[in-house]
Design a protein around this motif. Structure first.
Motif, PDB file in Angstrom:
ATOM      1  N   ARG A   1       1.204  -1.198  -0.181  1.00 53.19           N
ATOM      2  CA  ARG A   1       0.099  -0.284   0.408  1.00 53.19           C
ATOM      3  C   ARG A   1       0.649   1.299  -0.195  1.00 53.19           C
ATOM      4  NH1 ARG A   1      -2.330   2.366   4.953  1.00 53.19           N
ATOM      5  NH2 ARG A   1      -3.654   3.535   4.077  1.00 53.19           N
ATOM      6  N   LEU A   2       0.709   1.944  -1.173  1.00 50.56           N
ATOM      7  CA  LEU A   2       1.416   3.495  -0.924  1.00 50.56           C
ATOM      8  C   LEU A   2       0.789   4.518  -1.076  1.00 50.56           C
ATOM      9  CD1 LEU A   2       3.645   1.527  -4.377  1.00 50.56           C
ATOM     10  CD2 LEU A   2       4.491   1.723  -1.151  1.00 50.56           C
ATOM     11  N   GLY A   3       1.599   5.874  -0.944  1.00 57.07           N
ATOM     12  CA  GLY A   3       0.470   7.199  -0.980  1.00 57.07           C
ATOM     13  C   GLY A   3       1.715   7.661  -1.233  1.00 57.07           C
ATOM     14  N   SER A   4       1.311   8.885  -2.593  1.00 55.90           N
ATOM     15  CA  SER A   4       1.229   9.821  -3.538  1.00 55.90           C
ATOM     16  C   SER A   4       0.503  11.249  -2.743  1.00 55.90           C
ATOM     17  CB  SER A   4       1.636   9.847  -5.195  1.00 55.90           C
ATOM     18  OG  SER A   4       2.061  10.749  -5.874  1.00 55.90           O
ATOM     19  N   THR A   5       1.185  12.190  -2.901  1.00 55.90           N
ATOM     20  CA  THR A   5       0.941  13.942  -2.111  1.00 55.90           C
ATOM     21  C   THR A   5       0.672  14.627  -3.580  1.00 55.90           C
ATOM     22  OG1 THR A   5       3.179  14.772  -2.065  1.00 55.90           O
ATOM     23  CG2 THR A   5       1.667  13.667   0.057  1.00 55.90           C
ATOM     24  N   ASP A   6       1.068  14.237  -4.486  1.00 58.05           N
ATOM     25  CA  ASP A   6       1.050  14.054  -6.104  1.00 58.05           C
ATOM     26  C   ASP A   6      -0.229  14.712  -6.628  1.00 58.05           C
ATOM     27  OD1 ASP A   6       1.163  15.089  -8.852  1.00 58.05           O
ATOM     28  OD2 ASP A   6       3.804  14.993  -8.245  1.00 58.05           O
ATOM     29  N   ALA A   7      -0.506  15.079  -7.724  1.00 59.59           N
ATOM     30  CA  ALA A   7      -1.868  15.064  -7.777  1.00 59.59           C
ATOM     31  C   ALA A   7      -2.256  14.047  -9.474  1.00 59.59           C
ATOM     32  CB  ALA A   7      -2.848  16.599  -8.114  1.00 59.59           C
ATOM     33  N   ALA A   8      -0.401  14.250  -9.365  1.00 63.29           N
ATOM     34  CA  ALA A   8      -0.949  13.415 -10.949  1.00 63.29           C
ATOM     35  C   ALA A   8      -1.624  12.607 -10.892  1.00 63.29           C
ATOM     36  CB  ALA A   8       0.593  13.170 -11.448  1.00 63.29           C
ATOM     37  N   PRO A   9      -2.220  12.018 -11.732  1.00 65.31           N
ATOM     38  CA  PRO A   9      -3.646  10.911 -11.497  1.00 65.31           C
ATOM     39  C   PRO A   9      -3.140   9.487 -11.965  1.00 65.31           C
ATOM     40  CG  PRO A   9      -4.148  12.265 -14.310  1.00 65.31           C
ATOM     41  CD  PRO A   9      -2.652  13.033 -13.086  1.00 65.31           C
ATOM     42  N   LEU A  10      -3.299   8.925 -11.549  1.00 62.37           N
ATOM     43  CA  LEU A  10      -2.834   7.500 -11.327  1.00 62.37           C
ATOM     44  C   LEU A  10      -3.902   6.003 -11.858  1.00 62.37           C
ATOM     45  CD1 LEU A  10      -0.009   7.227  -8.154  1.00 62.37           C
ATOM     46  CD2 LEU A  10       0.872   8.251 -10.636  1.00 62.37           C
ATOM     47  N   LYS A  11      -3.695   5.376 -11.710  1.00 63.72           N
ATOM     48  CA  LYS A  11      -4.670   3.908 -13.007  1.00 63.72           C
ATOM     49  C   LYS A  11      -3.733   2.341 -12.717  1.00 63.72           C
ATOM     50  CE  LYS A  11      -3.597   4.816 -18.044  1.00 63.72           C
ATOM     51  NZ  LYS A  11      -2.014   5.504 -17.600  1.00 63.72           N
ATOM     52  N   PRO A  12      -4.732   1.721 -12.595  1.00 65.11           N
ATOM     53  CA  PRO A  12      -4.221   0.533 -12.789  1.00 65.11           C
ATOM     54  C   PRO A  12      -3.462   0.038 -13.934  1.00 65.11           C
ATOM     55  CG  PRO A  12      -6.199   0.542 -12.226  1.00 65.11           C
ATOM     56  CD  PRO A  12      -6.298   2.527 -12.434  1.00 65.11           C
ATOM     57  N   GLY A  13      -2.484  -0.516 -14.108  1.00 61.64           N
ATOM     58  CA  GLY A  13      -1.345  -0.648 -15.000  1.00 61.64           C
ATOM     59  C   GLY A  13       0.315   0.436 -15.751  1.00 61.64           C
ATOM     60  N   ASP A  14      -0.681   1.364 -14.185  1.00 59.40           N
ATOM     61  CA  ASP A  14       0.787   2.261 -14.854  1.00 59.40           C
ATOM     62  C   ASP A  14       1.899   1.510 -13.866  1.00 59.40           C
ATOM     63  OD1 ASP A  14      -0.339   4.084 -15.567  1.00 59.40           O
ATOM     64  OD2 ASP A  14      -1.161   5.475 -13.788  1.00 59.40           O
ATOM     65  N   GLU A  15       2.867   1.809 -14.438  1.00 59.18           N
ATOM     66  CA  GLU A  15       4.549   1.081 -13.401  1.00 59.18           C
ATOM     67  C   GLU A  15       4.787   1.696 -12.574  1.00 59.18           C
ATOM     68  OE1 GLU A  15       6.506   0.996 -17.247  1.00 59.18           O
ATOM     69  OE2 GLU A  15       6.247  -0.692 -17.919  1.00 59.18           O
ATOM     70  N   VAL A  16       5.858   1.393 -11.472  1.00 54.68           N
ATOM     71  CA  VAL A  16       6.834   2.002 -10.699  1.00 54.68           C
ATOM     72  C   VAL A  16       8.013   1.720 -10.528  1.00 54.68           C
ATOM     73  CG1 VAL A  16       6.702   1.699  -7.624  1.00 54.68           C
ATOM     74  CG2 VAL A  16       4.190   1.388  -8.537  1.00 54.68           C
ATOM     75  N   PHE A  17       8.312   2.975 -10.337  1.00 54.77           N
ATOM     76  CA  PHE A  17       9.951   2.860 -10.564  1.00 54.77           C
ATOM     77  C   PHE A  17      10.660   3.008  -9.423  1.00 54.77           C
ATOM     78  CE2 PHE A  17       8.331   4.078 -14.513  1.00 54.77           C
ATOM     79  CZ  PHE A  17       8.597   2.750 -15.235  1.00 54.77           C
ATOM     80  N   LEU A  18      11.978   2.506  -9.529  1.00 55.55           N
ATOM     81  CA  LEU A  18      13.233   3.640  -8.302  1.00 55.55           C
ATOM     82  C   LEU A  18      13.717   4.786  -8.716  1.00 55.55           C
ATOM     83  CD1 LEU A  18      14.962   0.102  -7.614  1.00 55.55           C
ATOM     84  CD2 LEU A  18      13.616   0.684  -6.189  1.00 55.55           C
ATOM     85  N   ARG A  19      13.994   5.437  -7.458  1.00 48.15           N
ATOM     86  CA  ARG A  19      13.549   6.900  -7.685  1.00 48.15           C
ATOM     87  C   ARG A  19      15.176   7.343  -8.065  1.00 48.15           C
ATOM     88  NH1 ARG A  19      12.764  10.732  -3.219  1.00 48.15           N
ATOM     89  NH2 ARG A  19      11.158   9.246  -2.330  1.00 48.15           N
TER      90      ARG A  19
END
Length: 311
Positions: free
Chosen positions: A232-250
């Motif tokens: 379970r993760l959270g983001s304070t950025d308002a950029a829309p996220l959706k199923p299928g989007d990828e996650v990366f090491l920063r």
């Protein structure tokens, strides 16, 4: 309705409900799904999944048996057709019929809230099920207190007179808070059950015998090391996220993704997002971003259950 007379109902228009019945329905579905349907009691619902032979899931869902020995399957509506299509492919001579009931039955989510009459007793036990006439109430899995109500469309207006038109986004938000991942269309055939923590959510049986993908799922379990889990993760950025989007090491030198979003929902103000993502376990505690290595930063949030290795 002695257990909770005050509920707030809303229609779950993103979910569909499908039926299976016939003399061979129990044996056939038992041979196809990841759980032991022969152990499903009349007053209970069960989380389960349907995999392709390589182990990836077409869908995962909630299933129960009605008093008339019919099965009901609730899952994201857009996955209903692929699920039924594949079940039809393997039916062969089995005496089982499938039906999309989404036009006949309305699905409501019920949350503790304003007092609204509901003509059925709500089950108190987790995943408990009650029936009255043609309506069914199920205690939804997870830590939050809520129920699913399936009721005929012809009487829906009087069943939940004070309902809100749609609450699917709020329902999915609660699934995220509860760590309950459901495959969406963008993630079809992307995850094996353990990659969505389904082995920790009683949605997989490891002693029931064969089903499509069973060999892959069992080998992963008994090998003792699961390399991907849902977090379970959270983001304070308002950029829309959706199923299928990828996650990366920063800002990592390796720009390959380390995970994939299972579901994401914004908060009520739309200023931040909560999500479930299937990540490489080895990377879960590293700085993470969504969409690209320099994308919106992600913060690790607690799950309401422990991530543990197979025993």
């Amino acid at each position: 309705m002695p257990h909770d007379p005050a509920v707030e109902p809303f229609e779950l228009d993103e979910l569909g409900i499908f039926g299976a019945g016939g003399d061979d329905a129990a044996a056939f579905l038992h041979s196809q799904f990841t759980t032991n349907l022969h152990a499903l009691e009349d007053g209970q619902a069960q989380l389960s999944a349907y995999c392709v032979p390589k182990g990836q899931m077409i869908a995962n869902f909630l299933i129960w048996r009605t008093g008339a020995a019919q099965y009901r399957i609730v899952l994201p509506r857009e996955l209903g057709a692929p699920l039924l299509q594949r079940l039809h492919m393997f039916r062969l001579r089995a005496r089982v019929e499938f039906e999309d009931l989404s036009d006949q039955l309305v699905l409501y989510g019920l949350l503790p809230g304003i007092e609204t009459p509901v003509p059925i007793e709500l089950p108190a036990a987790p995943r408990g099920k009650t029936e009255r006439e043609a309506s069914t109430a199920v205690a939804w899995p997870g830590a939050s207190r809520r129920w699913l109500l399936a009721t005929p469309r012809t009487t829906a207006a009087s069943t939940c007179a004070n309902k809100r038109n749609s609450g699917s986004a709020q329902w999915r938000w609660l699934d995220i808070e509860d760590g309950l991942p459901f495959v969406q269309a963008a993630n079809r055939e992307q995850f094996v059950p353990q990659h969505l923590n389904l082995d920790l959510l009683d949605a997989v049986s490891f002693d029931k015998g064969c089903y499509p993908g069973q060999e892959v799922v069992a080998r992963m379990q008994y090998r003792g090391k699961i390399k991907h889990r849902v977090y379970r993760l959270g983001s304070t950025d308002a950029a829309p996220l959706k199923p299928g989007d990828e996650v990366f090491l920063r800002q990592a030198a390796d720009t390959r993704p380390c995970g994939r979003i299972v579901d994401a929902q914004p908060d009520a103000e739309g200023g931040s997002w909560h999500l479930l993502a299937s990540l490489r376990v080895a990377d879960a505690d590293q700085p993470l971003c969504a969409l690209r290595p320099e994308g919106p930063a992600l913060e690790r949030l607690p799950l309401p259950y422990l991530l543990r290795e197979p025993s």
